[in-house]
Design a protein around this motif. Structure first.
Motif, PDB file in Angstrom:
ATOM      1  N   PRO A  24      43.721  26.937  36.686  1.00  0.00           N
ATOM      2  CA  PRO A  24      45.083  26.506  36.311  1.00  0.00           C
ATOM      3  C   PRO A  24      46.174  26.884  37.313  1.00  0.00           C
ATOM      4  O   PRO A  24      47.315  26.466  37.171  1.00  0.00           O
ATOM      5  CB  PRO A  24      45.326  27.192  34.971  1.00  0.00           C
ATOM      6  N   VAL A  25      45.837  27.647  38.329  1.00  0.00           N
ATOM      7  CA  VAL A  25      46.837  28.106  39.294  1.00  0.00           C
ATOM      8  C   VAL A  25      47.011  27.038  40.378  1.00  0.00           C
ATOM      9  O   VAL A  25      46.074  26.742  41.115  1.00  0.00           O
ATOM     10  CB  VAL A  25      46.408  29.447  39.937  1.00  0.00           C
ATOM     11  N   PRO A  26      48.204  26.459  40.502  1.00  0.00           N
ATOM     12  CA  PRO A  26      48.423  25.450  41.554  1.00  0.00           C
ATOM     13  C   PRO A  26      48.645  26.125  42.906  1.00  0.00           C
ATOM     14  O   PRO A  26      48.958  27.309  42.982  1.00  0.00           O
ATOM     15  CB  PRO A  26      49.703  24.738  41.088  1.00  0.00           C
ATOM     16  N   SER A  27      48.509  25.351  43.954  1.00  0.00           N
ATOM     17  CA  SER A  27      48.791  25.882  45.287  1.00  0.00           C
ATOM     18  C   SER A  27      50.299  26.057  45.451  1.00  0.00           C
ATOM     19  O   SER A  27      51.082  25.621  44.597  1.00  0.00           O
ATOM     20  CB  SER A  27      48.249  24.930  46.350  1.00  0.00           C
ATOM     21  N   ALA A  28      50.695  26.654  46.557  1.00  0.00           N
ATOM     22  CA  ALA A  28      52.119  26.897  46.821  1.00  0.00           C
ATOM     23  C   ALA A  28      52.920  25.606  46.864  1.00  0.00           C
ATOM     24  O   ALA A  28      54.097  25.582  46.516  1.00  0.00           O
ATOM     25  CB  ALA A  28      52.289  27.665  48.128  1.00  0.00           C
ATOM     26  N   ASP A  29      52.283  24.499  47.264  1.00  0.00           N
ATOM     27  CA  ASP A  29      52.995  23.223  47.294  1.00  0.00           C
ATOM     28  C   ASP A  29      52.824  22.436  45.996  1.00  0.00           C
ATOM     29  O   ASP A  29      53.241  21.288  45.903  1.00  0.00           O
ATOM     30  CB  ASP A  29      52.601  22.395  48.516  1.00  0.00           C
TER      31      ASP A  29
END
Length: 153
Positions: A24-29
């Motif tokens: 569930p953790v998206p990338s920085a972008d």
């Protein structure tokens, strides 16, 4: 004592659990990312995570077959050392080519957690707690730094 199959199975279970934990953790972008097999977009420059019987580690590995290009990539990374350590909130070990085993040619920047065992599930929360903020920090660093590497190749 574990058989080779048991070791491989336990490691696979760990990385599957880590993948589900990070999913569930998206990338920085903001885009989805495969955290375990993070793609830097630069050939021969990798973000590696390891979980073994006596340690866990996360690293940036430069393994370019051309020694001059590998050295150039490492020099560029050194130029960004302050930005990297600021994003991660800690100092990492910078390992030049001459300190790496010949079969693992290249350069490495790493952080290690000793005295953990991926084969013992009681250590999994500690290993995940070690890896998670660092791979997220590497991603945040890379979202800005990758442009400085694209022009080198």
């Amino acid at each position: 004592m574990y058989t080779k199959n048991q070791v491989n199975q336990m490691k696979q279970e760990f990385w599957t659990a880590f993948g589900w934990y990070m999913k569930p953790v998206p990338s920085a972008d903001g885009s989805p990312v495969n955290w375990k097999n993070y793609k830097t977009g630069i050939r021969h420059l990798y973000f590696r995570m390891q979980a073994e019987r006596d340690f866990a580690s996360i690293s940036i590995a430069i393994q370019h077959p051309d020694e001059d290009i590998a050295e150039l990539l490492y020099a560029q990374l050194l130029e960004l050392k302050h930005l990297l350590e600021m994003e991660l909130g800690e100092a990492w070990s910078w390992i030049p080519k001459d300190q790496i085993a010949p079969e693992k040619n290249g350069y490495r920047v790493e952080k290690k957690l000793n005295s953990v065992n991926v084969l013992d599930k009681k250590y999994w929360p500690e290993i995940i707690s070690f890896l998670k903020p660092r791979i997220i920090g590497l991603d945040a660093f890379w979202s800005n730094a990758r442009y400085g590497f694209e022009g080198l190749l």
